[in-house]
Design a protein around this motif. Structure first.
Motif, PDB file in Angstrom:
ATOM      1  N   THR A 226       0.851  -1.179   0.000  1.00  0.00           N
ATOM      2  CA  THR A 226       0.000   0.000   0.000  1.00  0.00           C
ATOM      3  C   THR A 226       0.888   1.229   0.000  1.00  0.00           C
ATOM      4  O   THR A 226       2.029   1.190   0.465  1.00  0.00           O
ATOM      5  CB  THR A 226      -0.911   0.040   1.237  1.00  0.00           C
ATOM      6  OG1 THR A 226      -0.104   0.145   2.416  1.00  0.00           O
ATOM      7  CG2 THR A 226      -1.776  -1.202   1.311  1.00  0.00           C
ATOM      8  N   SER A 227       0.373   2.309  -0.539  1.00  0.00           N
ATOM      9  CA  SER A 227       1.141   3.541  -0.625  1.00  0.00           C
ATOM     10  C   SER A 227       0.180   4.709  -0.568  1.00  0.00           C
ATOM     11  O   SER A 227      -0.910   4.658  -1.141  1.00  0.00           O
ATOM     12  CB  SER A 227       1.951   3.571  -1.927  1.00  0.00           C
ATOM     13  OG  SER A 227       2.480   4.850  -2.178  1.00  0.00           O
ATOM     14  N   SER A 228       0.594   5.769   0.131  1.00  0.00           N
ATOM     15  CA  SER A 228      -0.246   6.956   0.175  1.00  0.00           C
ATOM     16  C   SER A 228      -0.355   7.606  -1.198  1.00  0.00           C
ATOM     17  O   SER A 228      -1.292   8.351  -1.457  1.00  0.00           O
ATOM     18  CB  SER A 228       0.330   7.958   1.177  1.00  0.00           C
ATOM     19  OG  SER A 228       1.664   8.303   0.839  1.00  0.00           O
ATOM     20  N   LYS A 229       0.585   7.300  -2.090  1.00  0.00           N
ATOM     21  CA  LYS A 229       0.551   7.869  -3.430  1.00  0.00           C
ATOM     22  C   LYS A 229      -0.164   6.950  -4.426  1.00  0.00           C
ATOM     23  O   LYS A 229      -0.984   7.404  -5.221  1.00  0.00           O
ATOM     24  CB  LYS A 229       1.981   8.148  -3.905  1.00  0.00           C
ATOM     25  CG  LYS A 229       2.068   8.808  -5.269  1.00  0.00           C
ATOM     26  CD  LYS A 229       3.463   9.321  -5.557  1.00  0.00           C
ATOM     27  CE  LYS A 229       4.492   8.201  -5.573  1.00  0.00           C
ATOM     28  NZ  LYS A 229       5.822   8.698  -5.982  1.00  0.00           N
ATOM     29  N   ASN A 230       0.123   5.647  -4.377  1.00  0.00           N
ATOM     30  CA  ASN A 230      -0.418   4.716  -5.370  1.00  0.00           C
ATOM     31  C   ASN A 230      -1.630   3.934  -4.886  1.00  0.00           C
ATOM     32  O   ASN A 230      -2.275   3.254  -5.674  1.00  0.00           O
ATOM     33  CB  ASN A 230       0.666   3.723  -5.803  1.00  0.00           C
ATOM     34  CG  ASN A 230       1.813   4.409  -6.503  1.00  0.00           C
ATOM     35  OD1 ASN A 230       1.648   5.460  -7.113  1.00  0.00           O
ATOM     36  ND2 ASN A 230       2.999   3.833  -6.391  1.00  0.00           N
ATOM     37  N   GLY A 231      -1.929   3.973  -3.581  1.00  0.00           N
ATOM     38  CA  GLY A 231      -3.047   3.212  -3.061  1.00  0.00           C
ATOM     39  C   GLY A 231      -2.688   1.746  -2.899  1.00  0.00           C
ATOM     40  O   GLY A 231      -1.531   1.381  -2.661  1.00  0.00           O
TER      41      GLY A 231
END
Length: 760
Positions: A226-231
């Motif tokens: 998970t990533s705050s940029k890519n979801g």
């Protein structure tokens, strides 16, 4: 398994039977071991002997056709061995059967079973209620019915399959039918159900599994993050084993915030060279205005036609400047800010070489567009011992500089560099005199009319370099060392010539570290050759242990100017007066078998300022047990949006350490001292046993996206990307190797670097 009809039976009493070999501990504890192995007496040629040899307590022959054996029966034929309670052989029917406590072994497999029947003519054997182990592999299991077909094939019904060595495996594959071909080293599985800790986790009607590390086409393990940029990020690769020297990998990656990302890589290896092709594409990126298509193309080749000809090519293009910041790629990292494209053909001979090269560099995130080399031809000639001890070298280069902007400055440069070298070398030292002529011609096309169209530059150069080697025996803490002391001195003279009418095509200022002090150039490229009337002094000392391994090296040096250098990049005449260069020092140290240090500093003695410094310190017990502390400082890189000077002043901590059995922690933390904030944090836990592995990691790092504008300042960005990633592997189901601690050490913006390399 095949027993010929013409067999030889030799009977021996049970008292002389070979004893069973007990299981032994091996360095590789992950290899599954059978409870016992069989051995029989015989010479080294027994493995090729087609005869059947039988040992038993009792034997009985019936009508010359059938032989029956009872009590501690052992049969062998070449590498095949069987131990059982009773056995019967029929030469007319070509059959063999055995019952009771049966153990079968050959070069590929060890099997325990209740009974065995074999058709010697069809080269087939069938065992019931079997337990099997593949020799030398992490593979074992059970089967209601097991059939040995020929020399290389196993067929199992009602079977299980695992690579875990324990009796209660962490994971287990259950199947209606399994076929294993030892030659292909892959198994085919029908109606498979995988249990993880005795809990069913998925079902597959058909699949293939490896029984060794041999390559085969198929899906590789997915990764989830998970990533705050890519979801939410899910990635699954498919591997194509096209040929022994050709393969490809296609990866589908879904990012919930962006969309579907496709990546492909093809690698080849030929007698004439090796290389790879990469293509990546995302259609309609939802995180970017107007949802553009984003892509990357890369091709690279390195090879030779024969002992003389070498070829190299490298080409990369991306859809936009922020591509490598937004997507993880095997080609470039997010910290790379330029794309280098080049192609070169080179010819090498004993005394000369030549190369034809084209090159284009694209700088990402800036409106700066470097010149293109279209093309460059270099021819170099070497003549050692031209006259007595006098060496001769002649370097030449003809380069055409183009530019993407048709209204920009372009030029053709022809450089000739004949050099005479007089070396004098002894074990105690050396002294080398070098006389060089730098002759350069420029044909420039300047639409602005500010530079001369044709210009010639002639600069002679004299360099003298001497070094003395001292050494002594030294005792430190009861240990013997040899210490060297290596003073060196260099004088360099190049007269001044006005070069303001020459454009800058491939030239930049070089670093003044310790080793750079003894260069004969201040600038890279040839567009500026600095005047010099200077003396360089350097002193290095080394400590070597009794095995002549270098344990420490300290070097310090400085340039002293008799005349201030006048040539600069910004203009022709330098207004800065300085009597010396920065004091440069370099340290490499292995204090003990576990402590390693490397550091360097460039200190301006006239101003009292540090121009650059870096230090790395490792405490290393093993590849999985280490701590690293680091600090780097580089001042005056630019200005921020408020006009304040920007320095790099960063400290870092990196560690990997086992926290419990089979579980390792890896963490990185880098801190910006000037801005009082963390710029990267990474923490990961990895559990790895013999048959499965899992990695859970957290990351938070500064988002290095470029602004699509001309940078005149350095922006203090406050945009961070953070997220969690998960990788899971069942060894033997798509993977036979570990996840790897080294991969975790390379995660993030700052890769792990060893601070010191021993020279053995």
């Amino acid at each position: 398994m095949r027993f010929p009809l013409a067999f030889v039976i030799s009977f021996m009493p049970a008292t002389v039977l070979a004893q069973e070999a007990t299981e032994s501990v091996t360095p590789d504890q992950c290899i599954s071991r059978s409870p016992a192995t069989l051995s029989t007496s015989g010479g080294p040629d027994d493995a090729q002997d087609p005869s059947v040899r039988v040992r038993a307590n009792r034997s009985e022959a019936i009508s010359g056709d059938t032989a029956r054996f009872e009590g501690n029966v052992q049969l062998s034929q070449g590498q095949r061995k069987i131990r059982t309670d009773s056995a019967e052989v029929s030469s007319i029917q070509g059959t063999f059967s055995a019952q009771g406590g049966l153990l079968y072994e050959d070069a590929a497999v060890v099997i325990e079973a209740d009974s065995l029947t074999a058709d010697m003519d069809d080269n087939q054997a069938e065992l019931s209620q079997a337990r099997y182990w593949l020799n030398g592999q992490q593979v074992r299991g059970e089967a209601d019915n097991l059939v040995i077909q020929g020399e290389q094939s196993l067929k199992l019904n009602g079977a299980t399959f695992t690579t875990c060595p324990d009796d209660n495996p962490d994971w287990l594959l259950e199947a209606e039918e399994i076929e294993i071909n030892a030659e292909e080293e892959w198994g085919k599985v029908w109606h498979a159900k995988v249990r993880l800790f005795d809990v069913p986790v998925f079902y597959m009607p058909y699949m293939t599994v490896p029984v060794s590390d041999k390559r085969k086409s198929g899906f590789l393990y997915p990764s989830i993050s998970t990533s705050s940029k890519n979801g939410f990020d899910f990635e699954i690769p498919y591997y194509f084993n096209i040929a022994p020297n050709l393969d490809a990998t296609v990866t589908a990656q879904y990012m919930s915030s962006r969309g579907l990302f496709l990546k492909g890589e093809t690698r080849y290896l030929q007698p004439w060279g090796e290389g790879q092709l990469n293509a990546e594409f995302m259609g309609s990126d939802r995180l970017v205005d107007d949802n553009p298509d984003r892509y990357m193309l890369h091709a690279e080749h390195a090879g030779k036609l024969n002992e003389n000809w070498r070829f190299y090519g490298n080409y990369t293009t991306v859809s936009d400047d922020n591509y490598f910041n937004d997507f993880s790629s095997a080609i470039n990292a997010s910290t790379d800010n330029q794309l280098n494209r080049e192609a070169e053909a080179a010819y090498f001979s004993r005394n000369w070489n030549a190369a034809l090269k084209v090159q284009d560099v694209e700088v990402l995130g800036k409106d700066v567009r470097p010149f293109q080399v279209m093309p460059s031809l270099s021819v170099n000639y070497f003549s050692p011992s031209l006259y007595n001890r006098l060496d001769f070298r002649f370097n030449s280069e003809l380069t055409r500089f183009e530019h993407r902007d048709s209204q920009h400055l372009t030029a053709t440069r022809w450089h000739l560099e004949p050099t005479l070298i007089l070396p004098y070398q002894t074990p105690a030292g050396s002294f080398t005199t070098e006389l060089k002529l730098n002759q350069t011609f420029y044909a420039q096309q300047d639409p602005a009319g500010e530079l001369k169209e044709n210009i010639s530059r002639t600069l002679p150069q004299l360099m003298m370099h001497g070094q003395i080697n001292f050494e002594r025996d030294l005792n430190v803490g009861g240990k013997g060392f040899m210490q060297t002391l290596e003073p060196q001195v260099q004088y360099l003279y190049i007269p001044y010539e006005d070069q303001s009418e020459i454009g800058l095509y491939d030239t930049a200022l070089l670093q003044e570290d310790y080793y750079g002090l003894f260069r004969d150039r201040r600038f890279s490229g040839l567009d500026r050759i600095s005047d010099a009337n200077q003396l360089t002094l350097g002193l290095a000392t080394r400590f070597l242990d009794d095995g002549l391994r270098e344990r420490a090296q300290l070097a310090i040096g400085q340039i002293f100017f008799f005349d201030d250098p006048k040539v600069t990049l910004s203009g022709d005449q330098s207004n800065e007066e300085r009597s010396s260069s920065a004091l440069a020092a370099d340290l490499r140290l292995q204090a003990t078998e576990r402590w390693f240090v490397r550091g360097g500093i460039q200190f301006d003695t006239s101003r009292g300022d540090t121009n650059k410094s870096e230090v790395l310190m490792d405490y290393r017990l093993s590849e999985e047990k280490l701590f690293q502390l680091s600090h780097r400082y580089v001042p005056n890189l630019g200005t921020d949006i408020e006009g304040n000077a920007i320095d790099i002043n960063q400290a870092g901590l990196r560690a990997t350490w086992p926290v419990m059995k089979n579980t390792t922690f890896v963490g990185n933390w880098y801190y910006d001292i000037n801005l009082n904030r963390s710029i990267e944090t990474y923490a990961g836990l990895q559990y790895e046993s013999c048959c499965w592995a899992i990695r859970l990691a957290y990351h938070r790092h500064l988002d290095t996206n470029f602004e699509d504008q001309d940078f005149t300042t350095i922006d203090r960005r406050d945009d961070f990307d953070s997220g969690i990633s998960l990788k899971f592997v069942l060894k033997g189901l798509g993977s036979s190797g570990p996840l790897g601690i080294g991969e975790m050490l390379d995660e993030g913006l700052f890769n792990y670097r060893k601070p010191y390399y021993l020279r053995n």
